[in-house]
Design an enzyme around this catalytic site. Structure first.
Site, mmCIF file in Angstrom:
data_model
loop_
_atom_site.group_PDB
_atom_site.id
_atom_site.type_symbol
_atom_site.label_atom_id
_atom_site.label_comp_id
_atom_site.label_asym_id
_atom_site.label_seq_id
_atom_site.Cartn_x
_atom_site.Cartn_y
_atom_site.Cartn_z
ATOM 1 N N ASP A 104 0.465 56.988 -25.587
ATOM 2 C CA ASP A 104 0.140 55.603 -25.312
ATOM 3 C C ASP A 104 1.182 55.067 -24.331
ATOM 4 O O ASP A 104 2.321 55.558 -24.277
ATOM 5 C CB ASP A 104 0.141 54.788 -26.610
ATOM 6 N N SER A 105 0.797 54.074 -23.567
ATOM 7 C CA SER A 105 1.679 53.583 -22.504
ATOM 8 C C SER A 105 3.039 53.155 -23.050
ATOM 9 O O SER A 105 3.120 52.358 -23.981
ATOM 10 C CB SER A 105 1.018 52.406 -21.785
#
Length: 786
Positions: free
Chosen positions: A323-324
């Site tokens: 995930d970012s």
């Protein structure tokens, strides 16, 4: 996984006019431009041989380039199309995937997203550059979001995942998956970040709107349908967020995202179960690792989760994308790595394949290369991670047809009338009838004047989610009623805004109404007084419930309660329409408002579906996929419950406002003839359960039948009951249908004292009902240690 391919002959003929003919041979592509067919270029060779051959030819720079995401044009990538400068960028050695390429969210907006033929052409030009201008020509995996329809400028929008969960309809989820996949493939996307498999156990959390519900069985079964539907069309499904992400401390999202207080057995039983089903039963080929830690170790740097559980225990064969900022959090938030080099080493050694973030890919690739130089990551580990990425790309068929998507077909397919019919059906099925005192609903279409009141009555903009279509046409409630009731005068007054000017401080301090606020309420009261009925549309929106938006209160925000109470005090009949993505503690409304319906952001046809339910064109059959607590002070308060955790107390509010699985109908249903066979069996036996449901009312309608299981005595404390079967069935008046389920050892087992998943001997009770509280039939069977 069955992949659909375009023939190489057709591919080459289609590309002949626009692309170099030198590498496009008859039946194969000369990706490395050496004039001969290497094993990895041979479509007839075994996939493992092709992977090994390509990996042997890759340099360290080319391998590490595959281990990063390039966020698409207008996001991180500033160029709309390839330029000569790309030869100096880090992706001259290739790139793992490009996310959200020209989907309309970046600075270019719709310029290269619509018309669809323009979008596909632009994407093919990007892919063409990677195939023709990099040394080995490794194609790009084009990724995109897709939890409520494809995240593209104009695609078919569906209800939020919380609304999809409220349908309890597995077949409908399969249809949503197919539409999402067909549109994605036509537009050239190959990997969809969907479904979200987190369980919504804390309604304060901002992302509950993105979850199917709070129960792991419901989430796993709906998620399985989404995964299979996406991958049936030749795409990769990348479920998220793995793992134990959905219960941050205090329900606080924003920048917290740490410290889930979940015990190991609870983690396995509740939070990991949907992911186990995703990989072991649905065969998902992607997964997104989450931001949070577990017991002090960040998931994205946690070998136990990313290797031991995911790969060794569950047999995952795809690739893990972060995930970012999950990688960067190791040193910026969790403080378990000293810098980007250490974080790159720790995450890759743990099992991460591709780092994703809204920063340039070199921010990860260069530290990873340095970690390799320093001996912190072995080349064998790098090879293993890159093999996973290449395997997915070969399974997608990208080395046989890199140019996925067809502009002319996309113009015909994306958001076509057939897809919109499914969106409308999903919107209808997502509506839940919460209260219908004295059968006030459905309303009479002959009403001459209606007061339509509330901040969600004519809302469009704030119903658009960042993770779905970017520019969808949403029918508002006002528009839906105007279409449905052309001969009725509809007096619209907003009444108040979703939030007041002092929010969120007004959650804890009672500020007086301003003159403007009082005037808005006065206008709404006047409209109600002049009408036969008042429909008040309240709740939340993107201003109150989404990623980063966690609340400290579950009451109606802003001045919405003041508005509702003032309209009620006119003495006119009042119907409350609650549009929100989280549970709302509407205790006063439940006590005094005679008719209440709930909808979790139904999508394009919000107003159409709500209007049809209000006036009887559609009989609501949705059921709550989450528990509605009476007070935020009850949290944690979610299904399933441990013994004693949902009991009454002498000095506190007790019980649910609306329990898990709850929802009413305009007709009635009767349950009968429960049968269990056998009633005495061994540890590894299946149990067959059947019963009948009859529509005893005067209207056709849907009933969501629910099967719950209680393990009466066990070696560890188990839940009072767990969901183990459900179906949404349609019945005409007087019609009876038989429903049957097969319970397997997987359904009967538990994690014992030794952390082993086993079936234990003893008595189990089957409970069949219309909700977790409305149980209609019961019987027992016994497991013996034969």
């Amino acid at each position: 996984m069955k992949i659909l391919f375009l023939s190489i002959a057709v591919l080459c003929s289609n590309l002949a006019l626009s692309q170099s003919k030198t590498i496009y041979k008859k039946g194969w592509i000369d990706f490395n431009k050496n004039g001969k067919m290497d094993i990895y270029e041979d479509p007839t060779a075994h996939i493992d041989a092709r992977i090994d051959d390509l990996l042997k030819q890759m340099s360290t720079d080319e391998k590490t380039a595959q281990m990063a995401t390039l966020y698409g044009s207008g996001r991180v990538l500033k160029d709309s199309l390839p330029t000569p400068k790309w030869k100096n960028e880090i992706w001259k050695d290739g790139i793992g995937n490009i996310d959200e390429q020209h989907n309309g969210l970046g600075s270019f907006k719709a310029r290269f997203a619509f018309p669809f033929s323009v979008h596909v052409d632009a994407k093919h030009k990007v892919q063409k550059w990677f195939v023709e201008e990099t040394r080995l020509g490794v194609p790009v995996d084009f990724t995109n979001e897709g939890i409520r329809g494809l995240c593209h400028y104009q695609a078919t929008l569906f209800p939020a995942q919380s609304g999809q969960g409220a349908t309890w309809n597995k077949e409908l989820i399969s249809q949503i998956a197919e539409v999402t996949a067909v549109e994605a493939k036509a537009l050239g996307y190959t990997n969809i970040y969907s479904p979200i498999l987190d369980i919504a156990q804390d309604p304060r959390w901002g992302r509950v709107v993105e979850c199917y519900g709070e129960d792991p069985y419901l989430v796993s079964q709906l998620g399985k349908r989404m995964i299979r539907g996406l991958q049936k069309q030749g795409l990769v499904s990348t479920p998220k967020h793995f793992a134990v992400y959905s219960i941050p401390v205090g329900g606080r999202d924003e920048e917290t995202r740490t410290d889930p207080h979940v015990a190991p057995r609870e983690m396995r039983t509740l939070f990991l179960e949907p992911f186990r089903v995703a990989f072991q039963e649905a065969g998902a080929l992607g997964v997104m690792s989450s931001y949070n830690d577990y017991d002090g170790i960040p998931i994205t740097g946690n070998r136990h989760f990313l290797t031991e559980i995911l790969r060794q225990e569950w047999g995952f064969k795809g690739y893990v994308v972060s995930d970012s900022e999950a990688v960067e959090y190791l040193y910026s938030k969790h403080k378990v790595s000293k810098d980007a080099v250490d974080a790159a080493a720790e995450t890759v050694n743990a099992g991460l394949n591709i780092r994703t973030n809204f920063t340039p890919p070199e921010d990860f690739i260069l530290p990873l290369r340095e970690a390799i130089k320093q001996g912190k990551v072995s080349m064998s580990t790098i090879d293993s991670r890159v093999k996973d990425i290449l395997r997915v790309k070969f399974m997608l068929g990208l080395f046989d047809n890199p140019y996925v998507g067809n502009g002319k077909e996309a113009d015909k397919i994306v958001a076509n009338p057939e897809h919109k019919k499914i969106s409308l059906d999903a919107a209808r099925q997502s509506v839940v009838l919460l209260k219908n005192q004295d059968n006030i609903l459905p309303l009479d279409k002959n009403i001459k004047r209606i007061a339509l009141i509330g901040p969600n009555s004519d809302e469009h903009k704030d119903f658009v989610c960042r993770y779905g279509p970017a520019n969808p046409p949403i029918v508002t409630v006002k528009e839906g009623l105007q279409t449905l009731l052309p001969n009725t005068e509809i007096i619209y007054e907003k009444g108040c805004d979703i939030l007041d000017k002092n929010f969120p401080e007004s959650e804890v301090i009672p500020f007086p109404l301003s003159a403007d606020e009082q005037e808005m309420i006065n206008k709404a009261v006047k409209a109600a007084q002049e009408s036969e009925v008042a429909i008040v549309v309240l709740g939340g929106s993107e201003k109150t419930v989404r990623e980063y938006y966690s609340r400290s209160n579950l009451d109606l925000p802003g001045r919405q309660f003041d508005l509702l109470k003032a309209v009620y005090e006119t003495g006119k009949p009042v119907i409350l329409v609650l549009i929100d993505g989280r549970a709302v503690s509407i205790n006063w409304a439940d006590k005094f408002i005679p008719g209440i319906i709930q909808a979790s952001f139904p999508g394009e046809f919000t107003g159409t579906a709500i209007g049809e339910v209000l006036f009887g064109d559609y009989n609501p059959g949705g059921k709550l996929a989450v528990t509605y607590p009476k007070s935020v002070g009850q949290i944690p308060f979610a299904f399933p419950f441990k013994p004693g955790s949902a009991t009454d107390g002498p000095v506190r509010v007790s019980g649910a406002l609306y329990p898990f699985g709850y929802g009413l109908s305009y007709t009635t249903f009767e349950y009968s003839d429960l049968r269990i066979a056998p009633t005495n069996m061994g540890l590894l036996s299946n149990v067959e359960v059947s019963f009948k449901v009859t529509n005893t009312g005067k209207l056709a309608g849907d009933e969501v039948v629910q099967l719950y299981l209680n393990d009466e005595v066990s070696s560890v404390t188990t839940y009072t009951q767990v969901l183990r079967g459900f179906d949404r069935i349609h019945l005409k008046p007087g019609e009876t249908k038989e429903v049957s389920y097969t319970l397997t050892p997987q359904d009967l087992g538990l994690w014992n004292k030794h952390n082993e998943f086993v079936v234990e001997p003893g008595f189990f009770e089957i409970r069949i009902g219309a909700s977790s509280k409305d149980i209609r039939l019961k019987d027992r069977f016994e497991i013996v240690n034969k």
